[in-house]
Design an enzyme around this catalytic site. Structure first.
Site, mmCIF file in Angstrom:
data_model
loop_
_atom_site.group_PDB
_atom_site.id
_atom_site.type_symbol
_atom_site.label_atom_id
_atom_site.label_comp_id
_atom_site.label_asym_id
_atom_site.label_seq_id
_atom_site.Cartn_x
_atom_site.Cartn_y
_atom_site.Cartn_z
ATOM 1 N N ARG A 235 0.954 -1.116 -0.052
ATOM 2 C CA ARG A 235 0.088 0.087 -0.402
ATOM 3 C C ARG A 235 0.993 0.927 -0.635
ATOM 4 N NH1 ARG A 235 -3.254 -2.958 -1.758
ATOM 5 N NH2 ARG A 235 -5.102 -3.423 -0.563
ATOM 6 N N GLU A 264 -3.970 7.251 -4.588
ATOM 7 C CA GLU A 264 -4.053 6.759 -6.211
ATOM 8 C C GLU A 264 -5.099 7.256 -6.706
ATOM 9 O OE1 GLU A 264 -3.769 2.548 -5.618
ATOM 10 O OE2 GLU A 264 -2.652 2.830 -5.202
ATOM 11 N N HIS A 283 -1.502 0.411 -9.755
ATOM 12 C CA HIS A 283 -1.671 -0.936 -8.818
ATOM 13 C C HIS A 283 -2.330 -2.582 -9.697
ATOM 14 C CE1 HIS A 283 -3.755 -0.968 -4.581
ATOM 15 N NE2 HIS A 283 -3.527 -2.323 -5.367
HETATM 16 C C1 DGY Z 1 -5.278 -6.769 -2.445
HETATM 17 O O1 DGY Z 1 -5.901 -7.286 -2.900
HETATM 18 O O2 DGY Z 1 -4.865 -5.888 -1.490
HETATM 19 C C2 DGY Z 1 -4.385 -5.914 -4.226
HETATM 20 O O3 DGY Z 1 -3.940 -4.859 -3.604
HETATM 21 C C3 DGY Z 1 -6.053 -5.204 -5.231
HETATM 22 O O4 DGY Z 1 -6.461 -4.116 -4.480
#
Ligand code: DGY
Length: 326
Positions: A235, A264, A283
């Site tokens: 993240r 984002e 992402h």
């Molecule tokens: C997750 O599964 O956490 C990925 O980052 C997609 O959001």
């Protein structure tokens, strides 16, 4: 009997999950594959009993107060920092995520970032396309070796372990920093400080919590080798992006590969886009057709259980008693 309603915050989701939900509920799909804004979300969710959410949909107290009919949130992602679990539990709303289905795909993509950043693949591609390449120059676009190097994995859960397993093929030494997971046959547990000091590649796979927000700062970046590469596929807010920009810009570290950002999406005006030693992705780490289909399917399985009055198999709210929909 009236069928329950399930709201889905994206159009065009792959796989059979939405169809499986349509067998038991009315499905209300957001008309775009870019989801609703925070303001649009409450209107869109009015009257919904179930919600199939994505990690970008912020589900907090204020929104939940407007949704008295909601009994379950099935999220199609492993990370769930966007869900206020305390607020969901208080209101008796079940929530689930989808663990165990995306770690291999995410680990593959993490390695794409590690290799691209270490071996300057984006710069190389740009040089060839622009006609800058004139001959084999021995000092041209030189990168960092991966073979025999040390990989440091921050956060040694399912994804971190899948990334670490792949390092064997590169003859790497692996260390990890984790609050809960000891050393194993693949990796030695060390402190975060030691990891940052000894690693040639630092790969972040920790969940975003109040403890991990800005884990990587000016101070922690200063511990890294000038030849080191930093990769983040967890993240964005785990890394202080301003500090990282400065470290890359003045070549305090060699390069970075980033799939996630503090806010984002980022646009072309984000300073990171000016840096040749930053490899940037939108992402995308779990983004294979098979895996994204499995994620939707798993969210659907969880939601089906909830609307049938059972516990969600991948529950994040174990203390919530399943409710039947009246
Ligand atoms: C997750 O599964 O956490 C990925 O980052 C997609 O959001």
């Amino acid at each position: 009997m009236k069928r329950p309603t399930i709201a889905v915050t994206r159009n065009g989701l792959p796989g059979v999950g939405i169809q499986r939900l349509a067998d038991v509920a009315e499905i209300n799909v957001w008309p775009d594959n870019v989801g609703p804004t925070a303001e649009q979300l409450s209107e869109f969710l009015a009257g919904a009993h179930g919600l199939l959410s994505m990690s970008q949909d912020v589900i907090g107290e204020e929104l939940l107060d407007q949704l008295p009919d909601l009994v379950a949130v099935g999220q199609a992602s492993a990370g769930y920092n966007n869900l206020d679990l305390g607020a969901l539990q208080q209101r008796g709303i079940q929530a689930s995520n989808c663990p165990g289905v995306l770690m291999e795909t995410t680990a593959d993509f993490t390695w794409a970032l590690i290799l691209a950043a270490s071996r300057r693949i984006i710069e190389a591609d740009t040089a060839v396309r622009s006609g800058e390449w004139v001959n084999v120059q021995f000092d041209y676009l030189l990168g960092q070796d991966i073979y025999g190097a040390t990989l440091g994995v921050i956060g040694y859960g399912q994804i971190g372990k899948a990334v670490a397993r792949r390092a064997a093929g590169f003859g790497m030494n692996v260390v990890h920093a984790s609050r809960s997971t000891e050393s194993d046959e693949i990796s030695t547990r060390v402190t975060l400080e030691e990891l940052l000091t000894v690693s040639d590649v630092v790969s972040i796979h920790t969940a975003l919590t109040s403890e991990t927000r800005h884990l990587i700062t000016d101070e922690t970046l200063a511990l890294m080798k000038p030849t080191a590469v930093l990769v983040n596929a967890s993240r964005g807010p785990v890394v202080d992006e301003t500090a990282l920009y400065k470290a890359l810009e003045r070549r305090q570290i060699f390069a970075a590969g980033l799939d996630v950002f503090e806010i984002e999406p980022i646009g072309p005006d984000n300073p990171l886009t000016t840096l040749p030693n930053a490899v940037l992705a939108p992402h995308l780490a779990s983004g294979s057709l098979a895996t994204r289909s499995r994620m939707v399917d798993m969210a659907a399985t969880n939601l089906r259980a909830a609307i049938e009055g059972a516990a969600m198999p991948n529950t994040l709210t174990p203390n919530v008693t399943p409710r039947t929909i009246s």
